[in-house]
Design a protein around this motif. Structure first.
Motif, mmCIF file in Angstrom:
data_model
loop_
_atom_site.group_PDB
_atom_site.id
_atom_site.type_symbol
_atom_site.label_atom_id
_atom_site.label_comp_id
_atom_site.label_asym_id
_atom_site.label_seq_id
_atom_site.Cartn_x
_atom_site.Cartn_y
_atom_site.Cartn_z
ATOM 1 N N GLU A 187 0.593 -0.902 -0.240
ATOM 2 C CA GLU A 187 0.313 -0.152 -0.240
ATOM 3 C C GLU A 187 0.664 1.013 0.270
ATOM 4 N N VAL A 188 0.437 2.016 -1.137
ATOM 5 C CA VAL A 188 0.618 3.919 -0.805
ATOM 6 C C VAL A 188 1.377 4.331 1.203
ATOM 7 N N LYS A 189 0.022 4.169 1.354
ATOM 8 C CA LYS A 189 0.381 4.448 2.863
ATOM 9 C C LYS A 189 -0.690 3.590 3.916
ATOM 10 N N PRO A 190 0.295 2.863 4.890
ATOM 11 C CA PRO A 190 -0.645 2.285 5.885
ATOM 12 C C PRO A 190 -2.275 2.352 6.043
ATOM 13 N N ILE A 191 -2.845 1.095 5.760
ATOM 14 C CA ILE A 191 -4.664 0.959 5.961
ATOM 15 C C ILE A 191 -5.020 0.967 7.381
ATOM 16 N N GLU A 192 -4.791 1.250 8.439
ATOM 17 C CA GLU A 192 -5.319 1.551 9.490
ATOM 18 C C GLU A 192 -6.560 1.239 9.986
ATOM 19 N N THR A 193 -7.420 2.489 9.874
ATOM 20 C CA THR A 193 -9.038 2.300 10.066
ATOM 21 C C THR A 193 -9.853 1.609 9.502
ATOM 22 N N PRO A 194 -10.782 0.931 10.322
ATOM 23 C CA PRO A 194 -11.586 0.343 9.962
ATOM 24 C C PRO A 194 -12.352 0.489 7.976
ATOM 25 N N ALA A 195 -12.401 1.880 8.434
ATOM 26 C CA ALA A 195 -12.971 2.993 6.903
ATOM 27 C C ALA A 195 -12.394 2.572 6.283
ATOM 28 N N LEU A 196 -10.915 3.007 5.900
ATOM 29 C CA LEU A 196 -10.543 3.044 4.891
ATOM 30 C C LEU A 196 -9.997 1.295 4.375
ATOM 31 N N LYS A 197 -9.981 0.813 5.425
ATOM 32 C CA LYS A 197 -9.456 -1.306 5.148
ATOM 33 C C LYS A 197 -11.546 -2.024 4.593
ATOM 34 N N ILE A 198 -12.541 -1.141 5.153
ATOM 35 C CA ILE A 198 -14.051 -1.564 4.314
ATOM 36 C C ILE A 198 -14.073 -0.772 3.353
ATOM 37 N N PHE A 199 -13.550 0.704 2.484
ATOM 38 C CA PHE A 199 -13.177 1.146 1.399
ATOM 39 C C PHE A 199 -12.575 -0.207 0.287
ATOM 40 N N THR A 200 -11.367 0.196 0.752
ATOM 41 C CA THR A 200 -10.924 -1.005 -0.071
ATOM 42 C C THR A 200 -10.889 -1.816 -0.335
ATOM 43 N N MET A 201 -12.049 -3.419 0.740
ATOM 44 C CA MET A 201 -12.546 -4.499 0.062
ATOM 45 C C MET A 201 -13.024 -4.223 -0.906
ATOM 46 N N VAL A 202 -14.221 -2.822 -1.031
ATOM 47 C CA VAL A 202 -15.252 -2.769 -1.876
ATOM 48 C C VAL A 202 -14.867 -2.313 -3.185
ATOM 49 N N VAL A 203 -13.423 -1.665 -3.473
ATOM 50 C CA VAL A 203 -12.125 -1.477 -3.674
ATOM 51 C C VAL A 203 -12.153 -2.902 -5.131
ATOM 52 N N ILE A 204 -11.616 -3.573 -4.227
ATOM 53 C CA ILE A 204 -11.082 -4.691 -4.731
ATOM 54 C C ILE A 204 -12.200 -5.280 -5.637
ATOM 55 N N VAL A 205 -13.236 -5.576 -4.959
ATOM 56 C CA VAL A 205 -14.625 -6.739 -5.566
ATOM 57 C C VAL A 205 -15.172 -6.079 -6.427
ATOM 58 N N ALA A 206 -15.217 -4.297 -6.442
ATOM 59 C CA ALA A 206 -16.109 -3.857 -7.621
ATOM 60 C C ALA A 206 -15.225 -3.918 -8.707
ATOM 61 N N GLY A 207 -14.315 -3.630 -8.442
ATOM 62 C CA GLY A 207 -13.016 -3.271 -9.640
ATOM 63 C C GLY A 207 -12.821 -4.861 -10.841
ATOM 64 N N THR A 208 -12.456 -5.673 -9.228
ATOM 65 C CA THR A 208 -12.339 -7.276 -10.164
ATOM 66 C C THR A 208 -13.461 -7.260 -10.905
ATOM 67 N N SER A 209 -14.700 -7.373 -10.333
ATOM 68 C CA SER A 209 -15.887 -7.486 -10.908
ATOM 69 C C SER A 209 -16.359 -7.128 -11.969
ATOM 70 N N SER A 210 -16.022 -6.441 -11.804
ATOM 71 C CA SER A 210 -16.568 -4.876 -13.788
ATOM 72 C C SER A 210 -15.371 -5.426 -14.527
#
Length: 351
Positions: free
Chosen positions: A51-74
């Motif tokens: 990661e470019v920056k540490p992903i420490e907060t729960p909100a940032l982790k959840i957002f990153t998971m959404v990006v992975i699922v949405a981006g890969t699926s599309s």
């Protein structure tokens, strides 16, 4: 095919939206545009860089998971839709070719048209209107696509090739019309066809009058010279414009003058000028004096009205134009004997 294309467009649109939304999301977390874009790219495409920056907060982790699922699926959705579109296209081509082959194989007593240029297209349209079964042969991919689009049975290839003619069912065909603009090819196709099927009726197009003899020697039953027919029609329009008006009234008579010319019969028009012995007399008096040299097919009155199938007792008037059908040479002699006016037209002017 169109459904697959819509899926590709939808997937691409969703993928682009995912990229924009993901970059915007990371920027809302305080990242720079370049860092956010870099993070989205390595996340969506699964490169595996840190990661470019540490992903420490729960909100940032959840957002990153959404990006992975949405981006890969599309991305997967786009690739799958594209492959489906390509596969469907190939399958459709195979099925269409198979349908075309089976349709041609089932034909008997049909017509084969060699060449799908201007004359071939007109011929195909006329055969369709008369509900005649036919197959089109041409080696041009664009013309074949046009024929298939119109629902015609079409076979791409060189009509001089025995294999193509056999595939078109030449041995079961009733008529073969070779209408290519090349006289040499028409002669060669005629020779090949006559060898493959001695019983088939061959109609051949000729550009030069000298080719007619060669085509007949090659085995053509009928030879059509479009240039000669066109010149004959133009001459008739100049010499006998009212007769052509009569013919145009009925679609079934449009080509009558061309056919009559081939057996030395022509349509002629005679105008009753002042002093004509037939003025005020019934039509039968003219037919009697003609001694069977012609047949009256119509009368054009001075006001332009055309009367077809006039009765024998119809009274003739000055200015009437009588449209006759007879052998060449007979009508001019009749007109000269009775001093009737034969109208000659040139560029719309009467003399």
């Amino acid at each position: 095919m169109q459904t697959s294309l819509k899926r590709v467009v939808f997937g691409a649109s969703f993928f682009l939206f995912t990229i924009v939304a993901s970059v915007s999301g990371y920027m809302l977390f305080g990242w720079s545009f370049l860092d956010a874009l870099y993070m989205v790219v390595i996340t969506v495409f699964g490169v595996g860089f840190g990661e470019v920056k540490p992903i420490e907060t729960p909100a940032l982790k959840i957002f990153t998971m959404v990006v992975i699922v949405a981006g890969t699926s599309s991305a997967v959705y786009i690739v799958g839709s594209f492959l489906q579109m390509v596969t469907e296209g190939e399958i459709q081509k195979v099925l269409e070719a198979r349908r075309m082959t089976k349709g041609i194989e089932s034909l008997e007593q049909h017509v084969i048209i060699c060449g799908f240029g201007r004359i071939g297209q007109i011929l195909a349209r006329k055969l369709t209107e008369s509900e005649q079964k036919f197959v089109v042969i041409d080696n041009d991919e664009g013309r074949m696509a046009s024929a298939e689009k119109r629902g015609y049975l079409a076979l791409q290839g060189n009509a001089t090739d025995e294999g193509i003619l056999i595939a078109a069912g030449v041995k079961q065909a009733r008529v073969l019309a070779t209408v290519l603009p090349d006289d040499a090819l028409n002669v060669f196709i005629t020779l090949t066809t006559r060898e493959l099927n001695p019983e088939v009726e061959i109609i051949a197009r000729g550009e030069l009058p000298s080719t007619e003899k060669k085509l007949r020697l090659a085995g053509a039953n009928h030879v059509v010279l479009p240039a000669s027919i066109g010149a004959e029609r133009m001459a008739q329009t100049i010499v006998n414009p009212h007769a052509l008006d009569f013919l145009r009234e009925d679609a079934g008579r449009q080509d009558l003058s061309d056919l009559l010319a081939q057996i030395d019969i022509q349509l002629e028009e005679l105008t009753l000028a002042a002093g004509s012995p037939f003025i005020g007399k019934p039509l039968s008096s003219m037919e009697v004096r003609g001694k069977g040299a012609f047949v009256v097919v119509a009368i054009r009155k001075e006001d332009g009205e055309i009367v077809t199938h006039p009765s024998h007792d119809r009274i003739l008037h000055q200015g009437d134009t009588v449209i006759l059908m007879g052998h060449r040479g007979d009508i001019p002699k009749f007109a000269q004997r009775y001093a009737m006016k034969r109208q000659m037209y040139y560029r719309g002017m009467s003399y």
